[in-house]
Design a protein around this motif. Structure first.
Motif, short mmCIF file in Angstrom:
data_model
loop_
_atom_site.label_atom_id
_atom_site.label_comp_id
_atom_site.label_asym_id
_atom_site.label_seq_id
_atom_site.Cartn_x
_atom_site.Cartn_y
_atom_site.Cartn_z
N THR A 150 37.59 44.02 50.93
CA THR A 150 38.52 42.93 50.65
C THR A 150 39.29 43.23 49.36
OG1 THR A 150 36.95 41.41 51.68
CG2 THR A 150 38.71 40.43 50.38
N TYR A 151 38.60 43.72 48.35
CA TYR A 151 39.29 44.10 47.12
C TYR A 151 40.35 45.16 47.42
CZ TYR A 151 40.26 46.12 42.56
OH TYR A 151 40.92 46.59 41.44
N ALA A 153 44.89 35.88 46.31
CA ALA A 153 44.81 36.22 47.74
C ALA A 153 43.47 36.89 48.06
CB ALA A 153 45.97 37.13 48.12
N MET A 154 42.99 37.72 47.14
CA MET A 154 41.70 38.40 47.34
C MET A 154 40.56 37.39 47.39
SD MET A 154 39.87 41.17 44.81
CE MET A 154 39.74 39.99 43.46
N ASP A 210 41.96 45.82 50.02
CA ASP A 210 43.09 45.31 50.80
C ASP A 210 44.16 44.70 49.90
OD1 ASP A 210 41.98 46.09 53.20
OD2 ASP A 210 41.12 44.12 53.63
N HIS A 211 43.81 44.39 48.64
CA HIS A 211 44.74 43.67 47.78
C HIS A 211 45.09 44.38 46.47
CE1 HIS A 211 43.07 40.51 50.42
NE2 HIS A 211 44.24 39.94 50.27
N LEU A 212 44.18 45.22 45.97
CA LEU A 212 44.37 45.76 44.62
C LEU A 212 44.00 47.24 44.56
CD1 LEU A 212 42.73 42.78 42.68
CD2 LEU A 212 45.17 43.34 42.65
N LYS A 269 47.99 38.32 43.82
CA LYS A 269 47.14 39.19 44.64
C LYS A 269 45.65 38.93 44.38
CE LYS A 269 50.43 42.98 45.27
NZ LYS A 269 50.67 44.44 45.13
N ALA A 293 40.76 35.45 50.61
CA ALA A 293 40.29 36.26 51.74
C ALA A 293 38.78 36.39 51.73
CB ALA A 293 40.95 37.63 51.71
#
Length: 683
Positions: A344-345, A541-542, A347-349, A538, A545
């Motif tokens: 998940t991390y 968003a993380m 996917d965003h950063l 972001k 999610a």
């Protein structure tokens, strides 16, 4: 020049029963940075790991998913490997404890211990699930707490009152697997006679192999007298059958650490120049280090060295123990979205944001590390983008436009470049000691000095003046060399940034020793943005999610490295003040001209500050965070300039510098954005 060291390094094995989360990643990132540093220095450093693939939890999850345990661990290993690779964790080998190498080594070590008289057998009474036809570990039994009467508690402790007890003490016990009422049943178990190694362990744990806090904790067990360790489990069980004992299996913690050896042996089979005995033999001169969390110290620092000693293998050179991860000051929370999976991390950063933040917080001790998400954004944006990358972006354009991208052979700041060179041994020492936080502080202190020097020279202003172009080229060439030095120092932490910087600098992959040389009359490639600022959107968003991801994955039955899952709370705010009171504060940019310890004071530094039209003498209680105060010199900070002078035992303090942090080594002088000048008022 000394011979390269031979080093073998391991991280604790992730359990093949669920996804990797950011609590786990703390350990693998820490280990990877240390390994990369050793390789950066020219040492032979081999990093191996494996999935921990045995135990009842894996057997039961595979059954629930309708697949074999072998299929489950293969699926999880593929997921783990992908997550590690994208976080830039560079194993030399990532294997599995469910391997032929591990089966052979586990059997061999057990037989050596048995034949030497270090294995005992006796009958024990346990709860047995009559429907599943299996003995139940404590976590698979639930019932009513015998102390406070709370229902639905696990078989070894009560979450409500904190009582600990034997599973047989529970009222109305039920199997957490089938719901059946368990029955008591006898079974013969096999025990490792740990007390045989009491004297050896008392000496070994105080030999410098462990951090003092860890050795002190182990002393509690040693002083109380060691007990025999149950190393067997009854069928059905997913693991290795004990030699000559049908239906009896090695407990997962018996073969898990042997997995380190098995992973290395698997690597040796594919790498002819590696010799297994040269690293694991009794007379090995190689170094062996384990990186682990504080929750598994007893397995690694008592059971494991005793097993190695009893079976004729060498013991570890060092066991490096870290604490847990908290997020925003609290245990990781599924409901708040702070129980964050590695995927998940990703996917965003960028993975390097987290690598740097962990590095900036990791000291030598076993304290927990807090991932404060607001501080995470601020620190990465300020340090990496605002300080390090900013130097290259500031200087490269002038070199390309004014001299076709060629760095002139002029050092415009010999004292500053010498200071960078002189800092290298201290930074290397901090890396070696796993004091990454100190290394990052020293590196960012250098970045501050470089930015302050460039701001003072102001090539953007000089470039507008006739006849100043040569000076501009000299300043910017020196700036690029300072940037290159910082990249070399940061490469173990930020390998992607380093690779992109090497492409811009038009150089071969940088090694540690390259810091001793400067680029001169050198052609640069076109500059491309090396790192962008973290957008707080972001991060939100993380966490959003993570709430969704973890709501859908409540079937996971275990984690390899617990990081907690409590709730978040906000720190209480101080009493409100009127705006007029705040507006009265005269906050100025200050250049630290001189910084020195105060004789007779434990916490104070004496700072001589330039605030434009005058100099000020300020005493500041930041000595614990800046043990080498001279490294603050040349740095820009912020001070309250209209604070009434205060008479102290050591002199008059004429203001106050601004700093933040929880205290001790974690105190950080606040710095203005690049481009600020001494004396400017901050509005």
């Amino acid at each position: 020049m000394s011979e390269p060291r031979k080093i073998l390094v391991t991280s604790a094995l992730p359990y093949a029963n669920g996804s990797i989360h950011l609590g786990h990643m703390l350990e693998y990132i820490q280990t990877d940075m240390w390994v990369r540093f050793q390789k950066h220095r020219g040492n032979q450093c081999i990093y191996v790991c494996a999935d921990d693939a045995h135990g009842s939890a894996i057997m039961l999850r595979a059954e629930k998913e309708g697949i074999t345990p072998e299929q489950l661990i293969a699926n999880v290993q593929a997921e783990h490997s992908a997550d590690f690779a994208e976080f830039l964790v560079e194993f030399d080998n990532f294997h599995s404890t469910h391997s032929e190498e591990n089966r052979e080594l586990s059997s061999q070590i057990y037989l050596k211990l048995r034949d030497a008289g270090h294995i005992a057998t006796r009958s024990i009474t346990q709860y047995f699930d009559p429907e599943k036809k299996m003995f139940l570990a404590d976590r698979f039994i639930k019932g009513t707490c015998p102390k406070c009467g709370t229902a639905d508690q696990y078989g070894d402790n009560c979450e409500k009152c904190g009582a600990t007890y034997a599973p047989t003490d529970l009222k109305d016990p039920k199997s957490a697997i089938s719901g059946a009422t368990p029955v008591l049943k006898d079974s013969q178990h096999f025990f490792f006679k740990l007390p045989d190694f009491q004297q050896m362990l008392q000496t070994w744990t105080r030999s410098g192999t462990l951090q003092d806090a860890v050795a002190n904790k182990l002393a509690e067990w040693l002083d109380a007298g060691l007990q025999q360790w149950d190393i067997s489990r009854d069928a059905p069980y997913f693991g290795f059958e004990i030699p000559d004992e049908p239906g009896k299996y090695f407990y997962v913690w018996l073969d898990a650490p042997i997995g380190y050896m098995a992973s290395f042996k698997n690597l040796c089979a594919r790498t002819p120049e590696l010799d297994f005995d040269a690293f694991w033999g009794k007379d090995s001169t190689a170094e062996l280090y384990h990186f682990i969390g504080k929750d598994i110290v007893n397995f690694h620092a008592l059971f494991w060295p005793a097993m190695l000693e009893g079976s004729g293998y060498r013991k570890p050179t060092g066991i490096n123990v870290h604490g847990y991860l908290t997020v925003n000051g609290q245990k990781m929370s599924k409901s708040r979205g702070t129980f964050i999976k590695a995927r998940t991390y990703l996917d965003h950063l960028s993975p390097e944001y987290l690598r740097y933040y962990y590095a900036s917080k990791l000291g030598r001790g076993v304290d927990d590390l807090d991932l404060n998400l607001e501080d995470f954004v601020q620190k990465v944006n300020s340090d990496l983008v605002g300080k390090v990358v900013n130097i290259a972006s500031r200087c490269s354009g002038f070199i390309h436009k004014g001299n076709a991208g060629i760095m002139v052979p002029v050092n415009a700041a010999p004292e500053l470049t010498e200071a960078f060179l002189a800092a290298a041994p201290s930074i290397a020492e901090a890396y070696e000691a796993r004091d990454f936080a100190r290394a990052m502080r020293e590196i960012m202190g250098l970045a501050d000095r470089a930015n302050a020097w460039i701001a003072d020279k102001a090539p953007w202003s000089l470039n507008k003046l006739e006849g100043k172009q040569d000076e501009v080229q000299a300043i910017c060439a020196t700036g690029i060399n300072l940037f290159r030095q910082l990249v070399i120092f940061l490469k173990p932490v930020l390998p992607l940034l380093a690779a992109d910087a090497e492409a811009f600098l038009n150089v071969a992959p940088l090694t540690w020793n390259d810091h001793a040389r400067l680029l001169s009359n050198h052609q640069l490639n076109a500059f491309k943005p090396l790192m962008t600022r973290i957008d707080p959107v972001k991060v939100q968003a993380m966490t959003d999610a993570s709430k969704e991801d973890l709501a859908a994955s409540q079937t996971d039955t275990g984690e390899a490295a617990p990081a907690g899952n409590g709730e978040l709370t906000k720190d209480p705010l101080s009493p409100e003040i009127e705006f007029d009171a705040f507006a009265a504060v005269d906050l100025r940019v200050a250049l630290i001209l001189k910084a020195e310890a105060v004789e007779g004071a434990d916490k104070l530094l004496r700072l001589t500050l330039d605030i434009g039209d005058e100099q000020r003498n300020v005493f500041s209680g930041i000595k614990s965070a800046y043990p080498d105060p001279a490294k603050l010199e040349g740095r820009l900070t912020m001070m309250i300039a209209n604070l009434k002078p205060r008479k102290m035992r050591f002199g008059i303090s004429e203001g106050m510098v601004m700093a933040a942090g929880p205290g001790g080594e974690e105190i950080y002088l606040l710095s203005p954005d690049s481009g600020a000048k001494p004396g400017q008022r901050i509005k």
